[in-house]
Design a protein around this motif. Structure first.
Motif, PDB file in Angstrom:
ATOM      1  N   ASP A  35       0.740  -1.006  -0.057  1.00  0.00           N
ATOM      2  CA  ASP A  35      -0.080  -0.034  -0.069  1.00  0.00           C
ATOM      3  C   ASP A  35       0.652   1.280  -0.080  1.00  0.00           C
ATOM      4  O   ASP A  35       1.608   1.651   0.954  1.00  0.00           O
ATOM      5  CB  ASP A  35      -0.861   0.043   1.183  1.00  0.00           C
ATOM      6  CG  ASP A  35      -2.030   0.985   1.071  1.00  0.00           C
ATOM      7  OD1 ASP A  35      -1.921   1.899   0.062  1.00  0.00           O
ATOM      8  OD2 ASP A  35      -3.043   0.636   1.718  1.00  0.00           O
ATOM      9  N   SER A  48      -5.225   3.068  -4.548  1.00  0.00           N
ATOM     10  CA  SER A  48      -5.554   3.496  -3.212  1.00  0.00           C
ATOM     11  C   SER A  48      -6.858   4.103  -2.979  1.00  0.00           C
ATOM     12  O   SER A  48      -7.472   4.366  -3.782  1.00  0.00           O
ATOM     13  CB  SER A  48      -4.447   4.554  -2.978  1.00  0.00           C
ATOM     14  OG  SER A  48      -4.733   5.883  -3.537  1.00  0.00           O
ATOM     15  N   TYR A 102     -10.860  -2.559  -0.610  1.00  0.00           N
ATOM     16  CA  TYR A 102      -9.924  -2.960  -1.790  1.00  0.00           C
ATOM     17  C   TYR A 102     -10.686  -3.864  -2.565  1.00  0.00           C
ATOM     18  O   TYR A 102     -10.612  -3.994  -3.808  1.00  0.00           O
ATOM     19  CB  TYR A 102      -8.531  -3.029  -1.417  1.00  0.00           C
ATOM     20  CG  TYR A 102      -7.814  -1.958  -0.836  1.00  0.00           C
ATOM     21  CD1 TYR A 102      -8.224  -0.634  -0.830  1.00  0.00           C
ATOM     22  CD2 TYR A 102      -6.472  -2.177  -0.236  1.00  0.00           C
ATOM     23  CE1 TYR A 102      -7.419   0.387  -0.390  1.00  0.00           C
ATOM     24  CE2 TYR A 102      -5.606  -1.128   0.219  1.00  0.00           C
ATOM     25  CZ  TYR A 102      -6.170   0.172   0.295  1.00  0.00           C
ATOM     26  OH  TYR A 102      -5.480   1.211   0.771  1.00  0.00           O
ATOM     27  N   SER A 125      -1.604   5.341   2.826  1.00  0.00           N
ATOM     28  CA  SER A 125      -2.472   4.690   3.643  1.00  0.00           C
ATOM     29  C   SER A 125      -2.382   5.859   4.853  1.00  0.00           C
ATOM     30  O   SER A 125      -1.372   6.657   4.999  1.00  0.00           O
ATOM     31  CB  SER A 125      -2.480   3.510   3.975  1.00  0.00           C
ATOM     32  OG  SER A 125      -3.727   3.080   4.835  1.00  0.00           O
ATOM     33  N   PHE A 155      -9.383   0.646   3.655  1.00  0.00           N
ATOM     34  CA  PHE A 155      -8.642  -0.353   2.889  1.00  0.00           C
ATOM     35  C   PHE A 155      -9.305  -1.657   2.852  1.00  0.00           C
ATOM     36  O   PHE A 155      -8.886  -2.618   2.095  1.00  0.00           O
ATOM     37  CB  PHE A 155      -7.050  -0.616   3.592  1.00  0.00           C
ATOM     38  CG  PHE A 155      -7.152  -1.237   5.007  1.00  0.00           C
ATOM     39  CD1 PHE A 155      -7.116  -2.567   4.995  1.00  0.00           C
ATOM     40  CD2 PHE A 155      -6.906  -0.393   6.088  1.00  0.00           C
ATOM     41  CE1 PHE A 155      -7.084  -3.150   6.573  1.00  0.00           C
ATOM     42  CE2 PHE A 155      -7.129  -0.830   7.314  1.00  0.00           C
ATOM     43  CZ  PHE A 155      -6.964  -2.368   7.539  1.00  0.00           C
ATOM     44  N   TYR A 191      -2.293  -8.013   2.238  1.00  0.00           N
ATOM     45  CA  TYR A 191      -1.028  -6.912   2.162  1.00  0.00           C
ATOM     46  C   TYR A 191      -0.030  -7.117   3.339  1.00  0.00           C
ATOM     47  O   TYR A 191      -0.163  -7.527   4.435  1.00  0.00           O
ATOM     48  CB  TYR A 191      -1.993  -5.704   2.517  1.00  0.00           C
ATOM     49  CG  TYR A 191      -2.483  -5.002   1.205  1.00  0.00           C
ATOM     50  CD1 TYR A 191      -3.453  -5.470   0.824  1.00  0.00           C
ATOM     51  CD2 TYR A 191      -1.726  -3.978   0.589  1.00  0.00           C
ATOM     52  CE1 TYR A 191      -4.133  -4.890  -0.574  1.00  0.00           C
ATOM     53  CE2 TYR A 191      -2.286  -3.265  -0.524  1.00  0.00           C
ATOM     54  CZ  TYR A 191      -3.235  -3.881  -1.227  1.00  0.00           C
ATOM     55  OH  TYR A 191      -3.842  -3.427  -2.367  1.00  0.00           O
TER      56      TYR A 191
END
Ligand SMILES: [Zn+2]
Length: 550
Positions: free
Chosen positions: A56, A381, A393, A59, A390, A117
């Motif tokens: 990422d 993003s 996503y 963030s 997040f 992630y």
């Protein structure tokens, strides 16, 4: 940490040119290796999709403003209690926490890893609050983390630019990165936050003087982009342009890109800077014009900052933006000055599919993705938690991969402002798994200059995610079957089982020590923290040595 074989999966590793090729991925001592002994632990990944761990690039997970947002939102803690995960024995104590739009530290680490992630950057840290960020990353398990250091509204830099001291400005930026333990230079609304703090409420143009005629947003951009380049930093200067969220701001965004023409620069959450204006000053999509500029300029990279419908928390160093959002939404608000350095504003907000502006913002983000020619430079993003969590996503990936689903969603949103936009006219493109692997891991890793991440070549960090194919891409990407972080199997059969500590990614560029003399005087005169107490000191992990484009 033992040798591990991920056997027989379809491997999507765009940096190595592998597009769904069936092969084994072998891991030993935390790295990808060519082979492991036949008796090594094996995971049967037959029929599954194997990708590098997600990266990422932008963030907000570990900063003074994130922590303030947590304190502003007690109702979220009550609504989404997060039980401690059932880790295996011998693992660090698992922790309970809270979720919502701004999860607590441990929950942030668990949930990012649960999505596959393995590396996360916080995009905006005031140097004065860098200690807080390190402490929070210490409590954010599994993911490797780093942060970008806010510059461009800091008194000392503006003074150096006013004095025409470009070399000193570069040394100061290097010193500040090392003092904060940061990874890259971030600039937010260059000069505009400082001007707003001085009481100016008009929009800041690229050539608006900030006190001195020499100090303008243009000069600040040129100075900082030049510093990143001269210092050989792994990531280009990370730029949040002036005029965020204002109809007509696409002109400012393109002018900012032109101001640093020919030099590497990363423009963040582009969606929030892609608004054209109608003759009467109303909202319109400027996505096509902007992405055409990006497509034609290989030195420019962006992340999209997609808006996802539902509750969010907007938090930014761009105090003026949060002032306007508070005024227009009537929602609760925090705004503060970080002494002599930057601003900070926070407003909880809800993007509604039936609201005209929210629908336009959602559509613009998708237009940027779908009209982008080079996915390596237009990465994913939501500016978590600004445009969406997040955790959204996987839903965003489904919107990119599945046109029928996208069109169905499009038909439900408020149509007032999207008539005539590229998305409303119909865009057939569907992202492939290879392109998703680019925008969620290979591309961000390359833009960040992380040589050992975002790919599965020999010697890479053993960060790997294994997904079970599912026609519902949202479900597929929300629930990976296996996640390996640094060689440790953290998710097994969809369950979080191990939670090793992540590493800190930071740089310590060299500088001419003469810059410290002026700084010491400045601190003695104006700062509440003494010069010697300001730097965070040495960190557990060594500074990252990579530099430039990879
Ligand atoms: Zn951001």
């Amino acid at each position: 940490m033992t040798a591990l074989r991920i056997a027989g999966g379809r491997v999507y590793d765009p940096a190595s040119g592998l597009d769904g090729v069936v092969r084994d991925i072998c891991i030993d001592a935390g790295r990808i290796v060519a082979d492991v002994p036949p008796d090594a632990t094996a995971i049967d990944a037959g029929g599954m999709v194997v990708m590098p761990g997600g990266v990422d690039i932008h963030s907000h997970v570990a900063s003074g403003s994130v922590n303030l947002a947590r304190r502003l939102l007690p109702e979220e803690h009550d609504a989404d209690p997060a039980l401690p995960p059932g880790l295996l024995s011998g693992q660090p104590q698992s922790r309970s926490g809270t979720g919502g739009t701004v999860p607590s530290t441990f929950t942030t680490g668990y949930r990012y890893a649960g999505l596959g992630y393995t590396t996360v950057f916080d995009a905006a840290v005031a140097p004065l609050a860098a200690r807080t960020s390190h402490a929070e990353f210490d409590d954010t398990p599994i993911v490797d983390g780093g942060f970008f250091v806010l510059m461009g509204n800091d008194e000392y830099l503006l003074r150096l630019i006013a004095a025409g001291e470009q070399a000193q400005a570069r040394d100061y930026a290097a010193w500040l990165l090392g003092a904060a333990g940061g990874y890259a230079i971030k600039v937010v609304n260059p000069g505009g936050v400082e001007l707003w703090k001085r009481g100016v409420r008009a929009r800041t143009g690229l050539d608006t003087p900030i006190g001195s005629a020499r100090v303008t947003p243009r000069a600040i951009l040129e100075t900082l982009v030049g510093a990143s380049e001269a210092l050989g930093l792994p990531h280009a200067t990370h730029i949040h342009c002036n005029d965020l969220g204002v109809p007509g701001n696409v002109a400012t965004t393109i002018e900012s890109m032109r101001a640093v023409d020919g030099r590497r620069a990363h423009f963040t959450h582009l969606q929030f800077h892609s608004y054209a204006a109608t003759d009467k000053g109303g909202w319109q999509s400027g996505a096509r014009e902007l992405i055409e500029y990006v497509n034609a300029h290989p030195e420019v990279s962006v992340d999209v900052g997609q808006v996802m419908f539902g509750p969010v928390t907007t938090l930014t160093a761009d105090g003026p933006v949060e002032y306007l959002l508070h005024k227009s939404s009537g929602r609760k608000w925090v705004n503060l000055d970080i002494e002599l350095e930057t601003g900070c504003g926070i407003v909880p907000y809800t993007f509604k599919e039936k609201a005209a502006v929210s629908a336009l913002q959602w559509a613009i983000g998708l237009e940027l993705f779908l009209l982008a020619v080079d996915p390596w430079r237009v990465v994913l993003s939501t500016d978590h938690p600004n445009g969406g969590s997040f955790l959204a996503y996987p839903e965003l990936i489904r919107l990119l991969m599945d046109r029928a689903y996208r069109d169905e969603r499009l038909a439900r949103v408020n149509q007032t402002l999207i008539a005539g936009s590229a998305l409303a006219d119909g865009i057939a493109r569907e992202y492939t798994l290879n392109e998703i692997a680019i925008v969620t891991r290979a591309g961000p890793a390359r833009l960040l200059g992380l040589r050992q991440k975002g790919h599965l070549g020999i010697g890479a960090d053993a960060d790997v995610t294994v997904y079970a194919p599912d026609p519902d891409f949202s479900r597929m990407f929300a629930t990976p079957r296996f996640v390996v972080k640094g060689g440790v199997l953290v998710v097994e059969e969809g369950q979080l089982r191990r939670a090793p500590a992540g590493k800190r990614l930071h740089v310590r560029p060299g500088f001419d020590a003469a810059v410290e003399r002026g700084l010491r005087n400045f601190f003695e005169k104006y700062a509440t923290v003494s010069f010697d107490n300001y730097p965070v000191g040495s960190l557990r992990d060594a500074p990252y040595k990579g530099s430039g484009v990879i």
